[in-house]
Design a protein around this motif. Structure first.
Motif, PDB file in Angstrom:
ATOM      1  N   ARG A 102       0.825  -1.211   0.000  1.00  0.00           N
ATOM      2  CA  ARG A 102       0.000   0.000   0.000  1.00  0.00           C
ATOM      3  C   ARG A 102       0.859   1.262   0.000  1.00  0.00           C
ATOM      4  NH1 ARG A 102      -4.504  -0.187   4.316  1.00  0.00           N
ATOM      5  NH2 ARG A 102      -5.392   1.431   2.971  1.00  0.00           N
ATOM      6  N   TYR A 120      -1.324   5.457  -6.894  1.00  0.00           N
ATOM      7  CA  TYR A 120      -2.489   4.592  -7.093  1.00  0.00           C
ATOM      8  C   TYR A 120      -3.466   4.726  -5.923  1.00  0.00           C
ATOM      9  CZ  TYR A 120      -0.256   2.603 -11.125  1.00  0.00           C
ATOM     10  OH  TYR A 120       0.313   2.458 -12.365  1.00  0.00           O
ATOM     11  N   ILE A 154       2.298  -3.654 -10.733  1.00  0.00           N
ATOM     12  CA  ILE A 154       1.276  -2.853 -10.052  1.00  0.00           C
ATOM     13  C   ILE A 154       0.087  -3.734  -9.691  1.00  0.00           C
ATOM     14  CG2 ILE A 154      -0.374  -0.947 -10.308  1.00  0.00           C
ATOM     15  CD1 ILE A 154       2.535  -0.053  -9.790  1.00  0.00           C
ATOM     16  N   GLN A 164      -1.330  -4.399  -6.035  1.00  0.00           N
ATOM     17  CA  GLN A 164      -2.743  -4.157  -5.731  1.00  0.00           C
ATOM     18  C   GLN A 164      -3.384  -5.386  -5.092  1.00  0.00           C
ATOM     19  OE1 GLN A 164      -3.835  -2.846  -9.676  1.00  0.00           O
ATOM     20  NE2 GLN A 164      -3.939  -0.694  -9.025  1.00  0.00           N
ATOM     21  N   GLN A 201      -5.275   2.682  -4.286  1.00  0.00           N
ATOM     22  CA  GLN A 201      -5.233   1.663  -3.233  1.00  0.00           C
ATOM     23  C   GLN A 201      -4.116   1.937  -2.232  1.00  0.00           C
ATOM     24  OE1 GLN A 201      -4.905   1.092  -6.474  1.00  0.00           O
ATOM     25  NE2 GLN A 201      -6.510  -0.290  -7.158  1.00  0.00           N
ATOM     26  N   LEU A 260       2.247   1.660  -3.541  1.00  0.00           N
ATOM     27  CA  LEU A 260       1.176   2.126  -4.429  1.00  0.00           C
ATOM     28  C   LEU A 260       0.915   3.618  -4.225  1.00  0.00           C
ATOM     29  CD1 LEU A 260      -1.252  -0.910  -4.177  1.00  0.00           C
ATOM     30  CD2 LEU A 260      -0.012  -0.168  -6.237  1.00  0.00           C
TER      31      LEU A 260
END
Length: 85
Positions: free
Chosen positions: A14, A22, A71, A75, A24, A17
């Protein structure tokens, strides 16, 4: 002796990301944010050196930067899904 890649935790996934923008993602603390940001811009040779002290973080950054499905893998980890090694 076998060199296994480090396990990337949900939290690290996380954080990485978030560094790459991103939704998330989860914003890490100040030090981790600066470290991961530096890793995101570091060339591969410097990531090798940083990986000695931060193997999990570097593995996650490498996924994001260099793996075609990286990615999506991050995720899935962030979502708590089982990811095959």
């Amino acid at each position: 002796m076998e060199n296994k890649p480090p396990v990337i935790t949900r939290q690290t996934a996380r954080h990485v990301l978030w560094i790459f923008g991103y939704p998330q993602g989860l914003q890490p603390g100040n030090f981790s944010a600066k470290l991961l940001d530096a890793m995101a811009f570091a060339p591969s040779s410097q990531l090798d050196l940083l990986g000695r002290g931060y193997p999990e973080e570097v593995a996650a950054i490498r996924l994001a930067k260099y793996d075609e499905n990286g990615i999506a893998t991050l995720q899935a980890i962030a979502a708590g899904e089982q990811v095959a090694a």
